[in-house]
Design an enzyme around this catalytic site. Structure first.
Site, PDB file in Angstrom:
ATOM      1  CG  HIS A 158      17.311 -46.723  28.452  1.00  0.00           C
ATOM      2  ND1 HIS A 158      18.439 -47.513  28.539  1.00  0.00           N
ATOM      3  CD2 HIS A 158      17.751 -45.437  28.526  1.00  0.00           C
ATOM      4  CE1 HIS A 158      19.510 -46.748  28.660  1.00  0.00           C
ATOM      5  NE2 HIS A 158      19.125 -45.483  28.653  1.00  0.00           N
ATOM      6  CD  GLU A 178      15.984 -41.584  29.314  1.00  0.00           C
ATOM      7  OE1 GLU A 178      15.966 -42.720  29.840  1.00  0.00           O
ATOM      8  OE2 GLU A 178      17.004 -40.873  29.281  1.00  0.00           O
TER       9      GLU A 178
END
Length: 230
Positions: free
Chosen positions: A194, A191
């Site tokens: 990202h 994550e």
């Protein structure tokens, strides 16, 4: 060159310009003539520029704002709608540094016990970080198959660090830290990538890259659809 290979430009940027106020930027998302606006109810897909940009910090004064709360609420909604374990704001079209993670105990029933243990999977309650920072606490690396809802229908083996520490703000704007290991550390690293415009395909062992439904494609003579909705 096929027409579909052209770069598709957004008619409204979902990145936060430095000179623009957060609230003005957020309000513009709702005043455009576009028919479908972020924060989306689906996952953005590779090729969307929002997945390759460096997400902006949430201004400190707005961490507890209605706007940020709505973004987090939508992230959690999409996370659970697609039965995922992690999501970053760019994946719903918002280029801000926010991530959410949740590894439910029920997932254990969906996997072979050997796989669950080998990947060191453990339950992780819903956790939200705003403006997170990641530091590595154990530099041992492990390679496991990894997928992403923004690269729908594919997976590959990726090396990740064994343990990390996340620090940042929670939804109440309070400083918080969390140490993670095993699969939950992998989720955090995925994550965080990202937020910096990176995808797992940038780190993958290319020889292991597969379409996750390749067997079904053969069995059904190619009559298979990869759904981008739910």
């Amino acid at each position: 060159i096929h027409i579909l290979s052209r770069v598709h430009e957004r008619c409204l940027s979902t990145s936060l310009p430095a000179a623009q106020s957060f609230r003005k930027w957020y309000q513009q998302l709702w005043t455009t003539e576009r028919t479908n606006l972020p924060p989306y109810d689906h996952f953005t897909q590779v090729g969307d520029p929002v997945l390759r940009g460096h997400a902006a910090d949430v201004p400190t004064d707005y961490v507890k704002s209605k706007e940020v709360s709505e973004i987090v609420e939508q992230m959690v909604k999409v996370l659970r709608k697609y039965n995922c374990v992690g999501i970053a704001a760019p994946q719903i079209g918002i280029s801000l540094r926010i991530i959410a993670m949740e590894f439910k105990q029920s997932i254990q029933k969906e996997l072979p016990e050997a796989t669950y243990k080998a990947r060191r999977m453990t339950e992780l309650p819903l956790t939200v970080f705003i403006n997170p920072q990641l530091s590595v606490t154990n530099y041992t690396k492990h390679k496991h198959p990894e997928g992403c809802m923004s690269v729908r229908g594919y997976s590959a083996e990726v090396e990740r660090y064994e343990a990390v520490k996340l620090s940042g703000l929670n939804q109440e704007g309070l400083p918080t830290e969390l140490e993670l290991s095993g699969w939950n550390a992998r989720i955090a690293q995925h994550e965080m990538d990202h937020l910096d415009g990176k995808l797992y395909i940038d780190h993958m062992d290319t020889s292991t890259f597969i379409c996750t439904c390749w067997e079904t494609v053969n069995t059904k003579s190619g009559r298979v659809e990869i759904p981008f909705y739910k």
